[in-house]
Design an enzyme around this catalytic site. Structure first.
Site, PDB file in Angstrom:
ATOM      1  N   GLU A  85      -1.003  -8.659   5.139  1.00 56.34           N
ATOM      2  CA  GLU A  85      -0.926  -8.893   6.829  1.00 56.34           C
ATOM      3  C   GLU A  85      -2.407  -8.802   7.299  1.00 56.34           C
ATOM      4  OE1 GLU A  85      -0.594  -6.043   5.120  1.00 56.34           O
ATOM      5  OE2 GLU A  85      -0.871  -4.563   6.352  1.00 56.34           O
ATOM      6  N   HIS A 136      -3.487  -5.856   1.246  1.00 57.71           N
ATOM      7  CA  HIS A 136      -2.833  -5.891   2.437  1.00 57.71           C
ATOM      8  C   HIS A 136      -2.684  -7.270   2.864  1.00 57.71           C
ATOM      9  CE1 HIS A 136      -2.320  -1.765   4.107  1.00 57.71           C
ATOM     10  NE2 HIS A 136      -3.438  -1.600   3.120  1.00 57.71           N
ATOM     11  N   CYS A 168       1.000  -1.242  -0.096  1.00 57.98           N
ATOM     12  CA  CYS A 168      -0.132  -0.048   0.010  1.00 57.98           C
ATOM     13  C   CYS A 168       0.924   1.171   0.189  1.00 57.98           C
ATOM     14  CB  CYS A 168      -0.887   0.025   1.234  1.00 57.98           C
ATOM     15  SG  CYS A 168      -2.393   1.093   1.020  1.00 57.98           S
TER      16      CYS A 168
END
Lengths: 232, 81
Positions: A205, A203, A86
């Protein structure tokens, strides 16, 4: 493996990355402050998401001149693994470690939701464990994810297999209907020519534990571990 | 005191989502004569008197390195002594 998570003023996804790497994948991970000029001893650097320097001027434009970026550039040029997620992706673009630039989303809205992305190549350290390619469900959260690159450069990138992820339908169709932000040819993630530097808007994560709705992001982390011969 | 104005504009062919939205707003406000609209950035710089040599050259370098992104933007500058 030892991961360094590079923090800029305004980063806000560093804790999520640290948690996944340490607690879910049992790896060594620590923060690297943007004023540090030493990234030695790390196997992989993570530039996390957020709003470095308030997104002033252009996303990533100020962070790109942080002292740590000289070391990150040297690390990347030397073949070190660098992933920008990002805002981290935006910083890598501004730094010239990846080709192209980010524009405002076509709908002018900040988009925060799960999207499907198609794995376009498994011949990178970041996707080698994505058997047969496939579709990953991973959230995006951005206002500037409209990736643009000159036509000639795009053709070169395609020829060299640098397009890593494309926004798609759950079945894997990269039709413009499934493009959330206007990104050229539905591009969601790219790598450099050598493959050691990856930038992606979704993302991983935030999609690495069942409690969060998807574990599809794990395959990216596991690919890096496999690439380096480490165990989760 | 030397001053400069820098105009950063999007390159031709780069889609400008903001400009398109403002264009549509103008049309809906009753200004159909506007055919196109593109949004850029305007910056004002003031310089110390101590370093006047190569001002234009140095300003170009500032534009190339940080004030504009050459992948998507052009810049134009006006310098006043």
């Amino acid at each position: 493996m030892r991961f360094g998570i590079v923090m800029f003023p305004g980063s806000n996804c560093e804790q999520d990355c640290l948690h996944v790497l340490r607690d879910v994948l049992n790896q060594d991970a620590e923060y690297v402050w943007h004023q540090s000029s030493d990234v030695s001893g790390f196997d992989c650097l993570v530039l996390p998401g957020g709003f470095s320097y308030g997104d002033y001027l252009r996303t990533g434009a100020i962070a790109r001149f942080s002292p740590v970026m000289k070391a990150v550039e040297k690390f990347a040029i030397g073949g070190g693994l660098v992933i920008g997620i990002c805002n981290g992706f935006q910083i890598l673009l501004e730094a010239g470690l990846l080709p192209g630039a980010m524009m405002r989303n076509v709908g002018l809205k900040f988009i925060c939701r799960f999207v499907d992305i198609r794995v376009e190549t498994v011949n990178t350290p970041w996707t080698r464990s994505c058997a047969g390619g496939g579709v990953l469900e991973i959230p995006i959260a951005h206002n500037e994810g409209n990736y643009q690159v000159p036509a000639g450069t795009l053709e070169e990138m395609k020829r060299r297999g640098q397009i890593v992820f494309r926004y798609c339908s759950p079945e894997g169709s990269a039709h413009p209907d499934f493009n959330p932000n206007g990104s050229i040819e539905n591009i969601a993630g790219i790598c450099n020519q050598e493959g050691n530097v990856l930038g992606m808007m979704p993302h991983p994560e935030r999609a690495s534990e069942l409690e969060l709705g998807s574990t599809d992001g794990l395959v990216i982390w596991r690919s890096i571990l496999a690439h380096c011969g480490a165990r989760a | 005191m030397a001053q400069a104005r820098v105009y950063v504009t999007l390159k031709e062919g780069i889609l400008d989502p903001q400009g398109k939205t403002v264009l549509r707003a103008l049309h809906s406000l009753g200004f159909p004569e506007v055919e196109d609209l593109r949004i850029g950035k305007y910056m004002e710089l003031k310089f110390t008197d101590s370093r006047k040599e190569n001002l234009e050259e140095r300003l170009s370098e500032m534009c190339e390195r940080i004030l504009a992104n050459p992948v998507i933007e052009n810049y134009r500058m006006e310098v006043e002594d």
